[in-house]
Design an enzyme around this catalytic site. Structure first.
Site, PDB file in Angstrom:
ATOM      1  N   TYR A   8       7.137  16.433 -10.211  1.00  0.00           N
ATOM      2  CA  TYR A   8       5.828  16.749  -9.633  1.00  0.00           C
ATOM      3  C   TYR A   8       5.505  16.023  -8.329  1.00  0.00           C
ATOM      4  O   TYR A   8       4.582  16.413  -7.618  1.00  0.00           O
ATOM      5  CB  TYR A   8       4.709  16.544 -10.665  1.00  0.00           C
ATOM      6  N   HIS A  66      -9.562  14.961 -18.996  1.00  0.00           N
ATOM      7  CA  HIS A  66      -8.125  15.275 -18.932  1.00  0.00           C
ATOM      8  C   HIS A  66      -7.473  14.564 -17.743  1.00  0.00           C
ATOM      9  O   HIS A  66      -6.406  13.955 -17.882  1.00  0.00           O
ATOM     10  CB  HIS A  66      -7.916  16.789 -18.834  1.00  0.00           C
ATOM     11  N   GLU A  92      -1.678  23.762 -22.955  1.00  0.00           N
ATOM     12  CA  GLU A  92      -2.887  23.310 -22.270  1.00  0.00           C
ATOM     13  C   GLU A  92      -4.005  24.270 -22.639  1.00  0.00           C
ATOM     14  O   GLU A  92      -3.906  25.482 -22.404  1.00  0.00           O
ATOM     15  CB  GLU A  92      -2.683  23.255 -20.748  1.00  0.00           C
ATOM     16  N   THR A  94      -6.776  21.999 -18.089  1.00  0.00           N
ATOM     17  CA  THR A  94      -6.913  21.574 -19.484  1.00  0.00           C
ATOM     18  C   THR A  94      -8.317  21.055 -19.758  1.00  0.00           C
ATOM     19  O   THR A  94      -8.832  20.224 -19.004  1.00  0.00           O
ATOM     20  CB  THR A  94      -5.890  20.466 -19.782  1.00  0.00           C
TER      21      THR A  94
END
Ligand code: CA
Length: 420
Positions: free
Chosen positions: A249, A138, A204, A354
């Protein structure tokens, strides 16, 4: 030996082989019955009222009281320690055993109730929620899409289990609808953000563990002792708004793209019930620091699946993954989380991140499955999905199977409602 795990045990309660809840599982949850929250368990299609069993005298000799069992959350029960909670699990298995001589079957209507007619509630009061990022596949896939394939894994990733502190208040139980979040997004080729409903809503696929024992502030937990601090596991869908995430983010990590909702399954499957399904994890070739070293099998072979059910259509399975793919295991996560003296508390929730496997059909998010919208997935009603649309129901399922015993987690599902 945990007696409840005995694969040869048969119950007088009838269920078929596809159930998530054979007599070897005995998970814990909270139900609402007669206006009260009560600690309960499950076998086949029945909920077991543990408070009722206590009042009938079937838990005699185990050091707990009714106040632990008639309780809004499992926290007080879990705080009694594994010696007590495992004794309850073993006793329940004895009570339900086909060969039982405890006289329980004749009184079953006093403590068994149909699951379909029973309302479940949040199993624990979650104090803090930590989300790890422990699947190498991931992290690599997201790194390829958000950065570039040459530097997909950040330099720290192979040296520590990356994580961040999430928000506990918006963790909700399976079957609660989720409203599409709104927020800032940066349109392609623009330097100015716009505001509106998320256009890239994602799930997720995660497994979460519930902390079962607190450590004091300043105290560390070693990988060797970490299992004492893990009560059990749930399925966890950490809903994510990818367009909001991409804009917000940097540099401190996700914020509003994650904290609008995360869906939790209602049953906590104990670490002890999952003991027979331990397996080796991926080889950690990069040398790790001593506090992260561990011995023995610390991964778990748990089959995981995600399906999307568009409104008015049939569900389509979009991912088949496995918890055993985790690069960083739970004992390493506990050791890392506490190595600075951070105190974990009973009821805290730590999610895996995830869980993506090595092949595209085992990826754990739509971002990866549809590869940023370039490989949409077909639904049975003729529509396609790159992300989750309004009216879609997303369901996570998980089970472990060995020697004819199948231990499952029950539902972790939710439907997406339109934004206001
Ligand atoms: Ca996550």
């Amino acid at each position: 030996m945990i007696k409840a795990n005995d694969p040869t045990r048969i119950s007088w309660v009838q269920y078929d082989g596809s159930t998530d809840f054979p007599v070897q599982n005995i998970p814990f949850g909270i139900m609402i019955a007669g206006g009260k929250h009560k600690v309960c368990s499950r076998i086949g299609d029945y909920i077991i009222d543990i408070a009722a069993l206590y009042e009938l005298g079937f838990l005699n000799g185990i050091d707990l009281g009714l106040q632990h069992l008639e309780n809004e959350f499992l926290n007080d029960f879990i705080s009694l320690g594994k010696e007590v909670t495992n004794a309850v699990r073993d006793r329940l298995a004895d009570v339900l055993d086909d060969k039982n001589t405890l006289g329980a079957k004749a009184k079953s209507e006093k403590f068994l109730r149909p699951a379909l007619e029973t309302v479940m509630s949040m199993p624990v009061r979650i104090g803090d929620y930590t989300d790890f990022y422990s699947s190498r596949e991931h992290a690599f896939n997201v790194g390829c899409m958000f950065r570039d394939p040459k530097n997909a894994l950040m330099p720290n990733w192979l040296h520590l289990p990356v994580g961040y502190h999430g928000r506990a208040s918006s963790i909700i139980l399976s079957d609660c609808d989720v409203k599409r979040p709104k927020g800032q997004q940066l349109p392609p080729d623009s330097e100015v953000p716009v505001f509106g409903p998320c256009k890239q809503l994602d799930f997720e696929l995660e497994v979460a563990f519930i902390v079962g024992k607190s450590n004091h502030l300043g105290e560390t937990i070693s990988t060797a002792n970490a299992e004492e601090y893990i009560f059990g596991l749930c399925l966890f869908n950490d809903w994510s708004a990818r367009d909001i995430q991409r804009w917000e983010y940097v540099p401190l990590g996700p914020f509003l793209s994650k904290n609008f909702a995360s869906t939790l399954s209602p049953w906590i499957v104990t670490l002890e019930a999952l003991e027979p399904f331990k397996t080796v994890g991926p080889v950690q070739e990069t040398k790790i620091l001593p506090y992260l070293e561990y011995s023995g099998e610390k991964n778990y072979d748990i089959h995981l699946q995600v399906s999307i059910k568009p409104e008015g259509s049939d569900p389509v399975v979009v991912s088949r993954s496995n918890f055993k793919y985790m690069y960083w295991n739970m004992v390493q996560q506990v050791a890392h989380h506490t190595v600075n003296g951070c105190n974990l508390r009973v009821g805290d929730l730590c999610a895996s991140g995830t869980i993506s496997g090595p092949t595209p059909d085992s990826y754990g998010s739509m971002l990866e499955i549809a590869w940023k919208g370039t490989k949409p997935v077909n639904m049975n009603d003729g529509t396609t999905r790159s992300f989750i649309l309004d009216g879609d129901e997303v369901a996570l399922t998980g089970y472990a199977e060995k020697n004819g015993v199948r231990i499952g987690f029950g539902d972790c599902k939710a439907k997406i409602l339109p934004a206001d």
